[in-house]
Structures are given as C-alpha cells and as structure tokens.
Enzyme design. Structure first.
Site, PDB file in Angstrom:
ATOM      1  N   LYS A  51      38.392  22.584  40.194  1.00  0.00           N
ATOM      2  CA  LYS A  51      37.959  21.356  39.694  1.00  0.00           C
ATOM      3  C   LYS A  51      36.904  20.763  41.227  1.00  0.00           C
ATOM      4  O   LYS A  51      35.708  19.914  41.014  1.00  0.00           O
ATOM      5  CB  LYS A  51      39.309  20.486  39.977  1.00  0.00           C
ATOM      6  CG  LYS A  51      39.401  20.347  38.442  1.00  0.00           C
ATOM      7  CD  LYS A  51      40.967  19.316  38.029  1.00  0.00           C
ATOM      8  CE  LYS A  51      41.449  19.480  37.161  1.00  0.00           C
ATOM      9  NZ  LYS A  51      43.111  19.808  37.408  1.00  0.00           N
ATOM     10  N   GLN A  93      47.464  16.417  40.208  1.00  0.00           N
ATOM     11  CA  GLN A  93      47.568  17.610  40.034  1.00  0.00           C
ATOM     12  C   GLN A  93      49.480  17.676  38.740  1.00  0.00           C
ATOM     13  O   GLN A  93      50.432  17.794  39.620  1.00  0.00           O
ATOM     14  CB  GLN A  93      46.983  18.523  40.581  1.00  0.00           C
ATOM     15  CG  GLN A  93      47.432  20.416  39.960  1.00  0.00           C
ATOM     16  CD  GLN A  93      46.136  20.343  38.915  1.00  0.00           C
ATOM     17  OE1 GLN A  93      44.999  19.835  39.073  1.00  0.00           O
ATOM     18  NE2 GLN A  93      46.657  20.556  37.686  1.00  0.00           N
ATOM     19  N   ASP A 116      42.390  10.392  34.601  1.00  0.00           N
ATOM     20  CA  ASP A 116      43.163  11.645  34.111  1.00  0.00           C
ATOM     21  C   ASP A 116      43.298  10.528  32.655  1.00  0.00           C
ATOM     22  O   ASP A 116      44.019  11.088  32.281  1.00  0.00           O
ATOM     23  CB  ASP A 116      44.206  12.234  34.607  1.00  0.00           C
ATOM     24  CG  ASP A 116      43.946  13.596  34.823  1.00  0.00           C
ATOM     25  OD1 ASP A 116      43.162  14.189  34.362  1.00  0.00           O
ATOM     26  OD2 ASP A 116      44.791  14.728  35.215  1.00  0.00           O
TER      27      ASP A 116
END
Ligand code: NDP
Length: 277
Positions: A51, A93, A116
């Site tokens: 990422k 994460q 997200d």
C-alpha cells in the site's frame, strides 16, 4: 481461451491507477494516507508495504504509524485523532492483536476520512442506501465486474461469508445494483444447493479450495475473495482447476480481487482529498 474467462484484477487495477494519478495531477490534489499497524504480523507487513509503495507511485503522501504488539488502545486512538486533524485518509491494518477491539479503535476515524469504509457511520450509510465511503474489497468486486461489463441487475448473487469487512457490505452493494442476493455462512443448510443456483457466486470464507465443480452453475461467474496459505502457497476459496471448464468468468488468486482491494483504497484516498480540496 483461458484469458477470455479471467477477470483480471491486476489489469483493471492498473487502469484505475492511471486515472487516479491523472486526477491527482490535473486537480492538484494532495491526498494523504495514514496506515496504523499494531505488531509485526508478516502478512500485514507485506500488505502495508504494498500500500505504501503504490500510494507513493500515485502521488499520495503515505505514512505508516507502527505500534508495538502490546500497545495500549489510548495511544493508538490518540494517533488516529491526530490523523483526523491532519485531514488524512486513515486505515487500521487488520487483524489487530487480541487485546484490542478493532471496532472500538476504527470508530475513532472520522467517517469522512475512513478510507476503508469500516466505521459504523459509513456501514450504516451503506445499509441505508446512501453510501459515503465504501469498504475496499466489496467496492473492488463491484468495480471489477462493471469493468468487464457484467450485468448485475436482476441476477442472483450468492455470497458465502457474512463478515462486516466483506460479506455484509458486499450484500448491500449488490442490492444497490439491483441484484437478488443470498448471503450464506457456516451454519447455512444445503450450501451447495444455494451456490449452484447463483448467476454470480462470490466466496469469502478463507477455506482453501472448498468451492468445487458441483457448487457452481453452468456458465456462472465466480469471484474468489478468499486468501489462505497451504504449504506456503497462496490459495483461494475456489478450486480453480476443478470449476474452470464449467464457469463463464472467474477471478484468479492471486491477481483477482486482491489488486482491486488496494486500488479501491487508493481511489477512496483520492476521493477524500477531492472532497477536502
Ligand atoms: P471472516 O473469518 O471474518 O469471515 C469468514 C466468513 O466465512 C464467516 O461469515 C463464516 O461463517 C464463513 N464461513 C467459514 N467457513 C465456512 C464454510 N465452510 N461454509 C460457509 N461459510 C463459511 O473472514 P473475512 O470476511 O475477513 O475474510 C474472508 C476471506 O477473504 C479470508 O480468506 C481473507 O483473507 C480474505 N480477504 C481477502 C481480501 C482481498 O483483498 N482479496 C480482503 C479481505 C479478506 P460464520 O459467520 O458462520 O462464522
């Protein structure tokens, strides 16, 4: 012949990156992405590095805030609050270590910076039919199908897996596309009967190769979200070789939904920068 059936996530992700990069340049955007990682999980390290690398290639300023495995929730929340003040798109994460409640942590991200799409506010808006920022993997699946001009309207979409991360938001997004949706899970009776009636079968369980030929309808479209490791080799939920002749389209693992998930994270991050520009 083989390529005609493949839904190539790498190819579509590459096209999306070109568009993101061009938009950032032409609109003079300054997108920011903050990644909160707790511990040193080796799979997470690989995903995070990927990422960070792609963000930088696209002109997104990306920062990693890495905490020790025994970090306290308050110090993580403090960092998230500072990311909010910096108007930075922010992700946590997953998975987090067991002592941390992921929902409690994630819900400190401002919903307009939640790239997200996992805060309760954004999940609620999606459920309500007014999506703000959509979760990356479900958004990646819908975007991949649309890029291959696959008709979703009126189709029977069967999703196996009901997590908040994947199955439930994907169900909402498919309803939004006017599909008829069946959501299955580990307690579903007669799973095979249901999956074999799907026009579009999507699996997100993490059970390696459990979708076999007799789980799929002739000419079905199969999307494999699952990732597991068997003898150090990556595997999807679908037994690709077993189902291949029977299906009309299929995503490979790797190279299907995975690259689309990362592409959607970059897309959401760019949109956040656009909204705050
Ligand atoms: P979870 O473990 O949170 O959820 C798994 C779901 O699968 C649960 O709803 C579970 O049912 C269901 N399930 C498990 N076994 C079976 C079975 N034998 N039959 C039917 N249903 C079953 O996982 P996630 O949703 O977070 O992730 C799912 C998979 O997708 C994982 O392999 C993960 O690595 C992968 N993934 C891939 C991404 C990508 O970018 N490609 C992104 C995110 C996830 P129940 O609720 O009853 O327990």
């Amino acid at each position: 012949m083989i390529n005609e059936k493949i839904l190539d996530g790498r190819l579509i992700a590459g096209r999306i990156y070109e568009k993101i990069s061009a938009t950032i340049k032409t609109k003079h955007l300054q997108p920011k992405l903050s990644i909160i990682q707790v511990g040193n999980n080796s799979a997470s390290n690989i995903y995070v590095n990927k990422k960070l690398r792609i963000a930088k290639e696209l002109g997104i300023s990306a920062n990693l805030y890495k905490f020790d495995i025994d970090a306290k929730k308050d110090e993580i929340i403090d960092r998230i609050e500072r990311c909010n003040q910096e108007y930075s798109g922010t992700i946590v994460q997953l998975p987090l270590p067991n002592h941390l409640d992921s929902s409690e942590i994630i819900n400190n991200i401002h919903p307009d910076l939640d790239v997200d799409g996992l805060t309760i506010v954004n999940q609620g808006l999606l459920f309500n039919g007014h999506p703000n920022i959509c979760p990356c993997t479900p958004l990646g699946v819908v975007t991949l199908l649309k890029n291959y001009n696959i008709d979703i309207l009126g189709k029977h979409v069967v999703i196996v897996g009901r997590s908040n991360l994947v199955g439930k938001p994907l169900m909402q997004m498919m309803l939004h596309e006017d599909a008829t949706v069946t959501l299955c899970h580990s307690k579903t009776n007669n799973l095979k009967d249901i999956t074999s009636s799907a026009d579009i079968l999507i699996s997100a369980t993490g059970c390696a190769k459990f979708i076999k030929r007799d789980f799929v309808k002739e000419n079905a479209i199969v999307v494999d979200i699952g990732i597991s490791y068997v003898n150090n080799k990556i595997s999807g939920d679908v037994d690709f070789d077993d189902v291949f002749q029977k299906v009309s389209k299929i995503t490979p693992v790797p190279g299907g939904v995975g690259p689309m998930t990362v592409a959607m994270l970059m897309y959401n991050t760019m949109k956040v920068a656009e909204n705050f520009a």
